[in-house]
Design a protein around this motif. Structure first.
Motif, PDB file in Angstrom:
ATOM      1  N   LYS A  92       0.847  -1.212   0.000  1.00 29.27           N
ATOM      2  CA  LYS A  92       0.000   0.000   0.000  1.00 29.27           C
ATOM      3  C   LYS A  92       0.872   1.248   0.000  1.00 29.27           C
ATOM      4  N   CYS A  93       1.925   1.232   0.809  1.00 30.48           N
ATOM      5  CA  CYS A  93       2.840   2.377   0.865  1.00 30.48           C
ATOM      6  C   CYS A  93       3.525   2.606  -0.479  1.00 30.48           C
ATOM      7  N   VAL A  94       3.943   1.523  -1.135  1.00 28.61           N
ATOM      8  CA  VAL A  94       4.572   1.651  -2.457  1.00 28.61           C
ATOM      9  C   VAL A  94       3.594   2.322  -3.419  1.00 28.61           C
ATOM     10  N   ASP A 102       9.699  11.184  -9.397  1.00 27.03           N
ATOM     11  CA  ASP A 102       9.980  11.203 -10.833  1.00 27.03           C
ATOM     12  C   ASP A 102      10.517   9.858 -11.308  1.00 27.03           C
ATOM     13  N   ASP A 103      11.350   9.228 -10.468  1.00 21.18           N
ATOM     14  CA  ASP A 103      12.009   7.981 -10.849  1.00 21.18           C
ATOM     15  C   ASP A 103      11.967   6.982  -9.705  1.00 21.18           C
ATOM     16  N   VAL A 104      11.912   5.696 -10.066  1.00 19.64           N
ATOM     17  CA  VAL A 104      12.005   4.611  -9.093  1.00 19.64           C
ATOM     18  C   VAL A 104      13.260   3.819  -9.435  1.00 19.64           C
ATOM     19  N   ALA A 127       5.006  -4.903 -10.684  1.00 20.89           N
ATOM     20  CA  ALA A 127       3.671  -4.850 -11.303  1.00 20.89           C
ATOM     21  C   ALA A 127       2.950  -3.551 -10.918  1.00 20.89           C
ATOM     22  N   ILE A 128       3.070  -3.149  -9.656  1.00 17.42           N
ATOM     23  CA  ILE A 128       2.474  -1.877  -9.213  1.00 17.42           C
ATOM     24  C   ILE A 128       3.120  -0.719  -9.959  1.00 17.42           C
ATOM     25  N   LEU A 129       4.449  -0.742 -10.061  1.00 15.15           N
ATOM     26  CA  LEU A 129       5.167   0.351 -10.729  1.00 15.15           C
ATOM     27  C   LEU A 129       4.782   0.455 -12.199  1.00 15.15           C
TER      28      LEU A 129
END
Length: 173
Positions: A92-94, A102-104, A127-129
């Motif tokens: 959830k936090c992610v 801007d970037d992960v 998958a979330i990203l």
């Protein structure tokens, strides 16, 4: 003579029992790019103390002209035992934090290839990203290999960020 002053604003999100650390947020220039870095295990950093990993993360992101970082981990547990509840809260936090950057940067290190639980967590987060259309990067060493943790000797003092390559999914037989 010049005097230069700076403030690094820090915010840390723990669960109520202080057994899980979900988010470490550090900001030194709100007008610059923001990064979320995803590593494997929650370290010793808190609102005051900095561990080596956090120090190298901040140093390298500052050199790359970022102004803040959100540090998150596949496993938020500070006391060993990871629970379904902490894993769910971490996801959830992610989902929430990825919308603020801007970037992960995926920096879980190369050792997770043999850890099925870490691979599963990473796949869920990727998958979330992808769903959030995040710009996903990873650290590349001078020899072209990728997927390093910030403490890896060849990259700890200078990062080259490159697009993240999603590893092929291995089928269990």
């Amino acid at each position: 003579m010049k005097i230069i002053k700076s403030i690094i604003k820090t915010e840390v999100t723990f669960d109520d029992e202080m057994k899980n650390k979900y988010v470490v947020r550090k900001e030194w220039d709100k007008n610059k790019r923001k990064a979320l870095i995803l590593m494997k295990n929650a370290g010793q950093t808190d609102e005051i103390v900095q561990d080596q990993t956090t120090m190298y993360v901040i140093n390298n992101l500052a050199k790359l002209d970022y102004g803040s970082v959100i540090i998150m981990n596949l496993f938020p547990s500070l006391e060993g035992e990871d629970t379904n509840e902490s894993a769910t809260e971490n996801l959830k936090c992610v989902q929430e934090e990825v919308t603020k950057v801007d970037d992960v940067i995926i920096a879980v290190g190369t050792g997770i290839e043999t850890n099925k639980e870490a691979q599963k967590r990473l796949n869920m987060i990727v998958a979330i990203l992808l769903d959030k259309k995040a710009n996903i990067l990873q650290i590349e060493c001078p020899k072209g290999r990728r997927g390093f943790h910030p403490l890896y000797p060849a990259v700890k003092n200078e990062w080259k960020l490159v697009p993240y390559e999603i590893p092929p999914v291995k089928q269990d037989n």
